[in-house]
Design an enzyme around this catalytic site. Structure first.
Site, PDB file in Angstrom:
ATOM      1  CE  LYS A  60       2.093  -1.976   4.137  1.00 40.14           C
ATOM      2  NZ  LYS A  60       1.870  -0.594   3.637  1.00 40.14           N
ATOM      3  NE  ARG A 134       6.408   3.749  -4.960  1.00 39.79           N
ATOM      4  CZ  ARG A 134       6.071   4.858  -4.303  1.00 39.79           C
ATOM      5  NH1 ARG A 134       6.818   5.945  -4.419  1.00 39.79           N
ATOM      6  NH2 ARG A 134       5.020   4.878  -3.516  1.00 39.79           N
TER       7      ARG A 134
END
Length: 223
Positions: A60, A134
């Site tokens: 990130k 996920r």
């Protein structure tokens, strides 16, 4: 009940394990069961508990990364709900699954291009290690089937795209069950914890077509 590294391996929860593989802190899943309604099928709540999420190899941006300690908020919500249910002795059967892990770069971390065989046998083609939530939740959802639930709800800080769409005033809701959607929307209005239903159409399935696996881990930014 606590499922640690060994137990997750025995369950074949390879997506969950892959997302946590770069960290020296082993993953665990805490399962809290509350029985207040006899033999009724339980409601199962699943919370994403990424205690820190750097994005892994798909790192990130530095700005705002300090806030990624809040990537455990889904599991924190499940903890709070379970505590409230227990304290109030509600006539319900509820299971809370809290999915603890950390996603950081390391010599053993998973990589873009990896193919991961999930608990349900699907081969997932990894395209972005920052789409770790996920991976964790998919295996937890498969694990939850053992409880034969009346309904399963997962709660997660899953994607910043939801904040772009809805801001910080409400949460995105996705389900193919109209009755459940209506109940959750009504509950949100009563409690001030608002949700907005987002589309969950089979038309999106083509975006998840993989070249070398059964399904892509991420379809990109659109939808």
């Amino acid at each position: 009940e606590i499922l640690g590294q060994k137990e997750l391996e025995e369950q074949g929860m390879n997506g969950y394990l892959a997302a946590a593989a770069g960290s020296p802190y082993p993953p665990f899943m805490a399962a809290v069961s509350y029985r207040g309604a006899g033999d009724e099928k339980p409601v199962v709540l699943i919370g994403k508990g990424l205690c820190f999420d750097s994005g892994g190899l798909s790192l990130k941006p530095a700005a705002g990364m300090d806030e990624m300690k809040f990537d455990k908020c889904g599991a924190s919500v499940v903890y709070g709900v379970m505590k409230s249910i227990i304290d109030m002795h509600l006539p319900l059967n509820v299971v809370g699954l809290m999915c603890g892990a950390e996603n950081i770069p390391g010599g053993l971390c998973y990589r873009p291009g990896d193919i991961i065989t999930m608990k349900n046998g699907l081969n997932v083609e990894v395209v972005n290690t920052d789409a770790e939530g996920r991976m964790v939740l998919a295996d937890a959802l498969s694990y939850a089937e053992r409880y034969n639930p009346a309904v399963t709800i997962d709660i997660a800080t899953l994607t910043g795209g939801c904040v772009i769409a809805l801001g910080h005033e409400m949460s995105g809701l996705m389900t193919d069950d109209d009755g459940l959607a209506e109940a959750l929307i009504a509950s949100g209005i009563r409690t001030g914890d608002l949700v907005w239903r987002l589309p969950l159409s089979r038309a999106y399935a083509k975006l998840l077509k993989a070249e070398t696996g059964d399904v892509l881990q991420s379809a990109g930014r659109d939808a």
